[in-house]
Write a protein that holds these residues in place. Structure first.
Motif, mmCIF file in Angstrom:
data_model
loop_
_atom_site.group_PDB
_atom_site.id
_atom_site.type_symbol
_atom_site.label_atom_id
_atom_site.label_comp_id
_atom_site.label_asym_id
_atom_site.label_seq_id
_atom_site.Cartn_x
_atom_site.Cartn_y
_atom_site.Cartn_z
ATOM 1 N N LYS A 5 0.842 -1.187 0.000
ATOM 2 C CA LYS A 5 0.000 0.000 0.000
ATOM 3 C C LYS A 5 0.884 1.246 0.000
ATOM 4 N N ALA A 6 0.543 2.168 -0.899
ATOM 5 C CA ALA A 6 1.331 3.393 -1.003
ATOM 6 C C ALA A 6 1.040 4.303 0.180
ATOM 7 N N ILE A 12 -0.459 10.694 -3.277
ATOM 8 C CA ILE A 12 -0.725 12.055 -3.764
ATOM 9 C C ILE A 12 0.213 12.384 -4.924
ATOM 10 N N GLU A 13 1.472 12.009 -4.793
ATOM 11 C CA GLU A 13 2.457 12.281 -5.853
ATOM 12 C C GLU A 13 2.099 11.548 -7.145
ATOM 13 N N ARG A 14 1.646 10.320 -7.038
ATOM 14 C CA ARG A 14 1.264 9.545 -8.232
ATOM 15 C C ARG A 14 0.063 10.176 -8.930
ATOM 16 N N TYR A 15 -0.943 10.567 -8.143
ATOM 17 C CA TYR A 15 -2.107 11.239 -8.728
ATOM 18 C C TYR A 15 -1.701 12.567 -9.378
ATOM 19 N N LEU A 93 -11.457 10.747 -8.127
ATOM 20 C CA LEU A 93 -10.860 9.538 -7.566
ATOM 21 C C LEU A 93 -9.792 9.891 -6.538
ATOM 22 N N LEU A 94 -9.020 10.927 -6.808
ATOM 23 C CA LEU A 94 -8.004 11.397 -5.869
ATOM 24 C C LEU A 94 -8.644 11.755 -4.529
ATOM 25 N N SER A 99 -6.464 5.974 0.312
ATOM 26 C CA SER A 99 -5.009 6.121 0.486
ATOM 27 C C SER A 99 -4.624 7.581 0.661
ATOM 28 N N ASN A 100 -5.481 8.458 0.207
ATOM 29 C CA ASN A 100 -5.146 9.880 0.213
ATOM 30 C C ASN A 100 -5.657 10.635 1.433
#
Length: 104
Positions: A5-6, A12-15, A93-94, A99-100
């Protein structure tokens, strides 16, 4: 291989990275659609200014050209609209992605 799990920061960085790439894609596709329209308007102006449309009309290609221009132009504009929708869905989705949510 199982993906761990991130962390909140990684997620946040990936999104953010994905949204930036989609934004760039929207920008370039918008420019492409605009250049396509400008180039074809210039072509149409020249063929009508110099009576070259008659040659295309005699060969039964004028209507094909006009129809294909409209199809391609609306396709490019449609692609930009789809990318805007994708951007909005990714933004939603973000916000919804568990996870966010920071661990506070």
């Amino acid at each position: 291989m199982e993906r761990k799990k991130a962390s909140w920061e990684e997620s946040i960085e990936r999104y953010k990275q994905l949204l930036e790439e989609v934004k760039d894609l929207i920008h370039h596709n918008t420019i492409l659609a605009e250049y396509y329209k400008i180039t074809n308007k210039r072509f149409a102006y020249l063929i009508y200014e110099h009576n070259l449309y008659e040659i295309m009309d005699e060969s039964n290609k004028l209507k094909d050209y006009e129809r294909n221009f409209q199809f391609m132009h609306f396709s490019l504009k449609g692609q930009v609209e789809l990318l805007y929708h994708l951007q909005q869905e990714l933004t939603d989705l973000l916000i919804k992605d568990p996870s966010n949510c920071p661990d506070n």
